[in-house]
Motif scaffolding. Structure first.
Motif, PDB file in Angstrom:
ATOM      1  N   GLY A 192       3.566 -14.735 -14.226  1.00  9.52           N
ATOM      2  CA  GLY A 192       3.615 -13.806 -15.943  1.00  9.52           C
ATOM      3  C   GLY A 192       1.908 -13.301 -15.618  1.00  9.52           C
ATOM      4  N   HIS A 193       2.271 -12.327 -16.647  1.00 10.48           N
ATOM      5  CA  HIS A 193       0.529 -11.630 -16.233  1.00 10.48           C
ATOM      6  C   HIS A 193      -0.585 -12.669 -16.592  1.00 10.48           C
ATOM      7  N   PRO A 194      -1.856 -12.678 -16.184  1.00  9.88           N
ATOM      8  CA  PRO A 194      -3.237 -13.051 -16.191  1.00  9.88           C
ATOM      9  C   PRO A 194      -3.545 -12.156 -17.391  1.00  9.88           C
TER      10      PRO A 194
ATOM     11  N   HIS B 269      -8.843 -13.145 -16.079  1.00  3.80           N
ATOM     12  CA  HIS B 269      -8.670 -13.199 -15.104  1.00  3.80           C
ATOM     13  C   HIS B 269      -8.179 -12.670 -14.016  1.00  3.80           C
ATOM     14  N   ALA B 270      -8.241 -11.875 -14.587  1.00  2.00           N
ATOM     15  CA  ALA B 270      -7.057  -9.959 -14.037  1.00  2.00           C
ATOM     16  C   ALA B 270      -7.143 -10.234 -12.684  1.00  2.00           C
ATOM     17  N   ASP B 271      -8.137 -11.251 -11.781  1.00  2.00           N
ATOM     18  CA  ASP B 271      -7.805 -11.282  -9.976  1.00  2.00           C
ATOM     19  C   ASP B 271      -7.078 -12.443  -9.626  1.00  2.00           C
ATOM     20  N   VAL B 272      -7.080 -13.177  -9.912  1.00  3.09           N
ATOM     21  CA  VAL B 272      -6.165 -13.990 -10.329  1.00  3.09           C
ATOM     22  C   VAL B 272      -4.528 -13.387  -9.028  1.00  3.09           C
ATOM     23  N   ALA B 273      -3.631 -14.197  -8.323  1.00  2.47           N
ATOM     24  CA  ALA B 273      -2.799 -14.553  -8.681  1.00  2.47           C
ATOM     25  C   ALA B 273      -2.116 -14.173  -9.292  1.00  2.47           C
ATOM     26  N   TRP B 274      -0.493 -13.206  -8.555  1.00  6.84           N
ATOM     27  CA  TRP B 274       0.199 -13.123  -9.845  1.00  6.84           C
ATOM     28  C   TRP B 274       1.227 -12.652  -9.726  1.00  6.84           C
ATOM     29  N   VAL B 275       2.271 -12.656 -10.000  1.00  3.09           N
ATOM     30  CA  VAL B 275       3.923 -12.378  -9.941  1.00  3.09           C
ATOM     31  C   VAL B 275       4.857 -12.323 -11.504  1.00  3.09           C
ATOM     32  N   ASP B 276       5.415 -11.097 -11.576  1.00  7.88           N
ATOM     33  CA  ASP B 276       5.502 -11.294 -13.326  1.00  7.88           C
ATOM     34  C   ASP B 276       6.598 -10.702 -12.794  1.00  7.88           C
ATOM     35  N   ALA B 277       7.872 -10.637 -14.493  1.00  3.95           N
ATOM     36  CA  ALA B 277       8.458  -9.404 -14.241  1.00  3.95           C
ATOM     37  C   ALA B 277       7.770  -8.087 -14.951  1.00  3.95           C
ATOM     38  N   ASP B 278       8.531  -7.258 -15.115  1.00  2.00           N
ATOM     39  CA  ASP B 278       8.167  -5.644 -15.501  1.00  2.00           C
ATOM     40  C   ASP B 278       8.327  -5.961 -17.258  1.00  2.00           C
TER      41      ASP B 278
ATOM     42  N   VAL C 176      -4.814 -21.415 -16.742  1.00  2.00           N
ATOM     43  CA  VAL C 176      -5.400 -20.159 -15.853  1.00  2.00           C
ATOM     44  C   VAL C 176      -6.964 -21.016 -15.434  1.00  2.00           C
ATOM     45  N   GLY C 177      -8.018 -20.011 -16.413  1.00  2.00           N
ATOM     46  CA  GLY C 177      -9.430 -20.388 -16.068  1.00  2.00           C
ATOM     47  C   GLY C 177     -10.431 -21.882 -16.016  1.00  2.00           C
TER      48      GLY C 177
END
Lengths: 350, 350
Positions: free
Chosen positions: A159-161, A165-174, A145-146
């Motif tokens: 997946g979680h970033p 890189h917390a501000d990248v766009a992502w989708v993940d399961a809980d 990601v970086g």
DNA sequence: CTGAAAGCGCTTACAG
DNA sequence: CTGAAAGCGCTTACAG
């Protein structure tokens, strides 16, 4: 050269223009859709195009508009296990579904290991072969990601970033919450000694699930013995070995296992069987992914179903939205997993 | 616009040329690899490129050389079952492996049914987004191959071509021969009444296997009752229903089943269990594909392993060979399947 | 070995 | 609504 049959669209916009007696730019306009064209000339152009078997060259268009209508994805084709897991087909199904709907296609490249992933991704993007990329692996030891962000590239992560890189766009399961719920469910059935069998400890999902496990145990006021935590690297044999390692100290042996995929759960089952441990009479177990085989095992495997397909579709949609709006993607989505209860789990008889 | 980080390769060949004080064509030459360039200027160009973060635009190159280094494949993303079967991941693994090795990537498009397949394929080719295409479905009711050939397009087929296109390039498994061998194997174990449960009767694999079945029975001098032939459309439930349909006439009920995929074999198992038929004591069965679940069923499923990955790799390699030689592909390869023997088959006790 | 030019097949601001 | 022109970023025969 001698050729049978009509060769694929040899004609260009200017052939059509000549035939329809208009300027090439006019032909371009009727095919790019938006411009104002009189019915009459549109008609003529369309007929000319028809008779010449014309289709606009997408590559030329891409060069001009700097957009390919293609999104990239990189797959570690050297890992056999990657294709055996049900994650992969669901990922592809979701990406394709969303892309198709938006008129996009997928540019898929291989990579010969995780290190190569961002190299390939960057290559696709730098050479302008795709408009954006969806990244699927989030390994903690490789900063894919970086690497991609440094180049300011449209990206969404499944997946979680990683924290930086917390501000990248992502989708993940809980992952964390869902694993915690599985633990709470097992606790509710009377289990006190519960094992966690993760995959590759260098992947972030595995950490998230481990955290959910610890939270669940803590919430129930149960101690966690480090003997119960094992990593089977997502392989059948890893699950099998986890049984061995978690049952060295028999007095402290788990009465339930949570495995981070179904393949490991199958290995666990094999390990338990070999020790003549009754399943689910003495020991219960829960897998993850609800893979096709789960329902057909003996006993049928309870499994945490992760909405991979929906995640992939959401990621692709999000990426395309961002590509078309011209902005760097941000924001995220968290999709719910769902425990499918089957016969591999039982109330613990005291 | 405000941007953090270095944006992806904004520089072009002429920026590099300016910096290196050469003509753009020289820059092009050092990047396209083949031309004769003096060490000195190559050095200067490379340094300039480096410092400008230059990477050649693949789209521009494609437009110029009329080649994309991309091969296309169309997947019916609307069929859930397609992604559940082990054919799909193995196909992708093989295609990727071979493409990667040759410096190609895969352009994957969805299609919303078999009719749409050649429409999408043709679109990819006509708009020049890929250099060739590998076609995977050979349905007898949709003439995808014919449609593509009419346009004189580089294509290789995974599967047997329909009779009228016998000269197209293809690679396939030995479906007929392998099925025949399974039947002979079952006959050798004493079975006389053997059922064939195919998938979609409109697909050519299913016909080929049926032919192998008939050949095997005939070679053993056994009559075939049409009651033993059924089509489960590759679904678990289809296998289950096949049991029902093939056992109406109990006196004539099969003692062995061959299923054209493992999912149907699992359905057959369920059907047999419900009738309290001992497996494999009373009835044996063999699946196809050796999917991940096969080994973990009770009893473990004997299955015909089809070398999908190798087939896909061979198809991609063949396609790329042809693309690079500029010829229309012909010729074919036949890869061997292999029966994996497990506990679901037993000698018939008389 | 290197330069100058034409071309790959589109798009799109600019006029009118 | 349509035309003429410049441009997207490379490649490659043609000279020298």
């Amino acid at each position: 050269m001698f050729c049978v049959g009509q060769v694929l669209s040899v004609s260009t916009i200017r052939d059509v223009a000549a035939r329809a007696e208009v300027h090439p730019s006019t032909v371009s306009r009727v095919f790019s859709g938006n411009a104002q064209i009189s019915q009459a000339t549109r008609q003529r152009v369309l007929e000319a195009a028809q008779s010449l078997n014309f289709q606009p060259n997408a590559i030329a268009r891409s060069l001009s508009v700097r957009r390919t209508k293609t999104i990239g994805v990189i797959l570690p084709h050297v890992f056999d296990g990657y294709f055996a897991d049900s994650f992969f087909p669901r990922l592809m199904a979701g990406l394709l579904e969303a892309s198709y709907q938006r008129g996009y296609r997928l540019l898929v490249g291989g990579c010969n290991g995780y290190q190569d992933e961002h190299v390939q991704a960057l290559d696709i993007l730098a050479t302008r072969q795709a408009d954006g990329i969806v990244v699927t692996s989030s390994r903690l030891d490789v900063d894919t990601v970086g690497e991609l962000r440094r180049h300011n590239t449209p990206l969404v992560l499944i997946g979680h970033p990683p924290a930086q890189h917390a501000d990248v766009a992502w989708v993940d399961a809980d992952n964390c919450a869902a694993t915690r719920q599985v633990i709470e469910y097992l606790v509710g059935l009377g289990h006190r000694r519960i094992a966690y069998v993760g995959g590759d400890p260098d992947s972030s999902v595995v950490k998230e699930r481990l955290e959910g496990y610890r939270e669940g145990m803590a919430a129930a006021g149960l101690p966690v013995s480090e003997e119960w935590i094992d990593f089977g690297y997502f392989a059948e044999d890893g699950g099998y070995q986890a049984v061995e390692r978690t049952r060295r100290n028999l007095a402290n042996a788990p009465t339930a296992y949570y495995a981070a995929n179904d393949l490991m759960a199958i290995g666990i089952l094999r390990g338990l069987r070999e020790r003549s441990i009754a399943v689910p009479g003495e020991v219960s177990f829960v897998g993850t992914n609800d893979s096709p085989e789960a329902a057909h095992l003996t006993p049928p495997l309870s499994s945490l179903r992760v909405p991979y397909r929906q995640m992939a579709a959401a990621a692709a949609t999000r990426l395309i939205d961002y590509i078309e709006s011209g902005q760097q993607p941000t924001g995220h989505e968290l999709l719910e997993s769902c425990l499918i209860e089957r016969g591999s789990v039982q109330k613990l008889e005291l």
